[in-house]
Design a protein around this motif. Structure first.
Motif, PDB file in Angstrom:
ATOM      1  N   ASN A   1      -6.679  -0.826  -3.649  1.00  0.00           N
ATOM      2  CA  ASN A   1      -8.121  -0.855  -3.874  1.00  0.00           C
ATOM      3  C   ASN A   1      -8.489  -0.923  -5.352  1.00  0.00           C
ATOM      4  O   ASN A   1      -9.629  -1.249  -5.690  1.00  0.00           O
ATOM      5  N   THR A   2      -7.527  -0.618  -6.232  1.00  0.00           N
ATOM      6  CA  THR A   2      -7.855  -0.570  -7.661  1.00  0.00           C
ATOM      7  C   THR A   2      -8.309  -1.923  -8.203  1.00  0.00           C
ATOM      8  O   THR A   2      -9.072  -1.983  -9.161  1.00  0.00           O
TER       9      THR A   2
ATOM     10  N   THR B   1     -17.984  -6.398  -1.561  1.00  0.00           N
ATOM     11  CA  THR B   1     -17.307  -6.225  -0.276  1.00  0.00           C
ATOM     12  C   THR B   1     -18.268  -5.674   0.774  1.00  0.00           C
ATOM     13  O   THR B   1     -18.314  -6.155   1.915  1.00  0.00           O
TER      14      THR B   1
ATOM     15  N   GLU C   1     -17.091  -3.070  -5.700  1.00  0.00           N
ATOM     16  CA  GLU C   1     -17.059  -2.817  -4.256  1.00  0.00           C
ATOM     17  C   GLU C   1     -18.326  -3.273  -3.551  1.00  0.00           C
ATOM     18  O   GLU C   1     -18.304  -3.542  -2.343  1.00  0.00           O
TER      19      GLU C   1
ATOM     20  N   SER D   1      -4.955  -7.718   1.235  1.00  0.00           N
ATOM     21  CA  SER D   1      -5.751  -7.134   0.159  1.00  0.00           C
ATOM     22  C   SER D   1      -5.786  -7.976  -1.109  1.00  0.00           C
ATOM     23  O   SER D   1      -6.482  -7.615  -2.064  1.00  0.00           O
TER      24      SER D   1
ATOM     25  N   PHE E   1     -10.327  -3.861  -6.988  1.00  0.00           N
ATOM     26  CA  PHE E   1     -11.739  -4.126  -6.675  1.00  0.00           C
ATOM     27  C   PHE E   1     -12.657  -3.007  -7.178  1.00  0.00           C
ATOM     28  O   PHE E   1     -13.840  -2.969  -6.821  1.00  0.00           O
ATOM     29  N   VAL E   2     -12.106  -2.124  -8.024  1.00  0.00           N
ATOM     30  CA  VAL E   2     -12.903  -1.016  -8.550  1.00  0.00           C
ATOM     31  C   VAL E   2     -14.055  -1.566  -9.399  1.00  0.00           C
ATOM     32  O   VAL E   2     -13.859  -2.431 -10.263  1.00  0.00           O
TER      33      VAL E   2
ATOM     34  N   PRO F   1       0.809  -1.227   0.000  1.00  0.00           N
ATOM     35  CA  PRO F   1       0.000   0.000   0.000  1.00  0.00           C
ATOM     36  C   PRO F   1       0.839   1.274   0.000  1.00  0.00           C
ATOM     37  O   PRO F   1       0.304   2.354  -0.258  1.00  0.00           O
TER      38      PRO F   1
ATOM     39  N   ASP G   1      -2.029   1.596  -5.049  1.00  0.00           N
ATOM     40  CA  ASP G   1      -3.363   1.658  -4.447  1.00  0.00           C
ATOM     41  C   ASP G   1      -3.975   0.260  -4.548  1.00  0.00           C
ATOM     42  O   ASP G   1      -4.398  -0.169  -5.625  1.00  0.00           O
TER      43      ASP G   1
ATOM     44  N   PRO H   1     -11.450  -9.044  -0.839  1.00  0.00           N
ATOM     45  CA  PRO H   1     -10.106  -9.085  -0.270  1.00  0.00           C
ATOM     46  C   PRO H   1     -10.012 -10.206   0.752  1.00  0.00           C
ATOM     47  O   PRO H   1     -10.981 -10.509   1.454  1.00  0.00           O
TER      48      PRO H   1
END
Length: 493
Positions: free
Chosen positions: A36-37, A46, A43, A124, A39-40, A30, A34, A134
């Motif tokens: 989180n990308t 999640t 989401e 992640s 899981f763009v 991290p 990023d 994740p």
């Protein structure tokens, strides 16, 4: 130069962010990318599973309230206390090595390895259960399944088991019983997974395993020294607690079953509907049996047990059957469990919490019916899963379900007995309280300055040199005499 042009030139000048290495077990650093990308756009999966996890957590105290209400008053506090202690202990076990033993990607067909020991690599990266989640969330969701199961098992220590050995047993049981069976059933490398047996949300690892293990616990502990008005151990001391615990369990089961799709789909919505339908049919089924057996009278505790039986029965089938079939499964499971009311007496084992009856037998019935009624028309509602049961012409699946039932029930019972016998002879871990402590109640023996209910009543009785058990026994005797007189009068009429 416009602001837009300046921003575009700055973005061109900035170095492009490094891509996430798909082979990185942590899912990326991290500090460099990023995470989180990956899981763009998905989401919502999640968010849905996180919400389901929060709902499932309520099952743990719900079971504590249910067990506390079913116990005699003098041992009710122990069941409430253990619900929190089990949640805490299993959390440590799962983080230490439980998750790795059940869900490591390099697991064998029978048990996982220690690739994720201490949550190594659990952060992640996409999870083993679903690439949309994740791994840290998947780990937490499955942790709650383990905690609920251990909480069910400790009911086998009903009114005579010491708390510390019970918690030690819970830690060890999760390691040598739950984690291997979860690996068999849900890990893509597991032998039952590849058989394949069908178990949507835990008919085997959760219910059959916990029911058979609680039976083993009660067997090794021996029967209670039953005294007082509730010597039969069959009357709940607080029906309100039983009702409240059942409500929390029913609500929590929406997350338990509904989240087992590991994502949002039409199939997930059907699972939620099926869960409610089966529980409702379970209430009806048990109530009908009670109504017939007890001369047109009802029982709140019976209705609550019916709801739980329905939930247990639909757990392995929830993602494979239609809503109407789910009602059939809930009704049949509840009726079967209600008709097994005296199973403890038949076996000669004092398992007063009915864990084996509801979870063991209920789980077996549900798993068997899953093999009959599973259909691809429901499983394919997620666009991926295609399974066929007997109703689709795949009679072989019924035999595979029997293999699932026999292997899990025998393994969990035998290994639990071995574990309990070993603990029984370890200094400081003797399983049972003394006869004096059992007669006084676990709450007075194991806790300081705490009791369920209004302490003022007991202080007043102590001043007068009276005991509540003696008063209840007298009241019960009078009530029995009155009922006998009424019955005699009815016969004369």
């Amino acid at each position: 130069m416009s602001f837009t042009s300046m921003l575009a030139k700055r973005q061109e000048a900035e170095p492009e962010a490094p891509a996430i290495d798909p082979n990185d077990p942590w899912g990326g650093n991290p500090l460099e990318v990023d995470v989180n990308t990956q899981f763009v756009g998905i989401e919502f999966h999640t968010v849905y599973i996180a919400f389901c996890a929060f709902v499932v957590w309520l099952i743990i105290p719900g079971i504590g309230l249910l067990y506390g209400g079913l116990s005699r008053r003098k041992s009710a506090l122990a069941m409430l206390f253990q619900s929190l202690l089990v949640a805490a202990t299993v959390t440590f076990q799962w983080m230490f090595w439980g998750y790795s033993l059940a869900y490591s990607a390099t697991a064998g067909p029978f048990i996982g390895d220690l690739a994720n020991f201490g949550l190594r690599g659990v952060m992640s990266a996409p999870s083993i259960g679903s690439s949309s989640l994740p791994s840290i969330l998947f780990c937490y969701y499955q942790l709650l399944f383990c905690a609920c199961t251990v909480q069910i098992v400790v009911g086998g220590a009903f009114e005579r088991g010491r708390i510390i050995p019970s918690i030690v047993f819970g830690f060890c049981w999760a390691t040598v019983v739950y984690c291997p069976i979860a690996c068999w059933t849900w890990n893509p490398n597991g032998w039952l997974f590849n058989l394949p047996s069908l178990d949507f949300a835990g008919g085997g690892p959760v219910h059959i395993a916990s029911g058979c293990s609680a039976l083993a616990y009660a067997l090794i502990l021996g029967k209670r020294r039953q005294t007082g008005v509730e010597a039969s151990g069959k009357k709940a001391h607080n029906v309100t607690l039983v009702f409240l615990g059942t409500v929390l369990i029913w609500f929590g089961w929406f997350g338990f079953n509904g989240g087992s799709t590991l994502g949002v789909s039409v199939r997930a919505m059907v699972v939620i509907f099926n869960t409610n339908a089966a529980a409702s049919a379970g209430v009806i089924g048990w109530t009908v049996v009670d109504y017939i057996k007890h001369k047109r009278r009802f029982s709140v505790v019976g209705a609550c047990e019916g709801a739980i039986a329905g939930l247990v029965g639909i757990t392995p089938a929830a993602g494979y059957v239609s809503p109407w079939i789910s009602m059939v499964i809930g009704f049949i499971t509840a009726v079967c469990c209600a008709l097994m009311e005296n199973v403890d007496s038949w076996l000669g084992i004092d398992e007063g919490m009915d864990v084996f009856k509801l979870h063991g037998i209920g789980g077996m019935v549900g798993s068997f019916l899953t093999g009959i009624f599973a259909t691809a028309s429901i499983s394919m509602l997620d666009g991926v899963t295609e399974v066929h049961g007997g109703i689709d012409g795949n009679g072989r699946q019924i035999g595979l379900q029997l293999a699932d039932i026999t292997s899990i029930s025998s393994y969990s019972f035998v290994v639990s007995c071995i574990l309990l016998l070993a603990m029984k002879y370890i200094p400081g871990l003797h399983l049972r309280v003394t006869d004096e402590a059992e007669e006084a109640g676990l709450d007075r023996d194991q806790f300081f300055d705490e009791e369920i209910g209004d302490r003022g009543i007991f202080d007043e009785l102590a001043k007068r040199g009276l005991s509540l058990d003696a008063l209840l026994h007298t009241s019960h005797a009078k009530g029995s005499s009155t009922e006998q007189v009424q019955e005699t009068g009815e016969k004369k009429d």
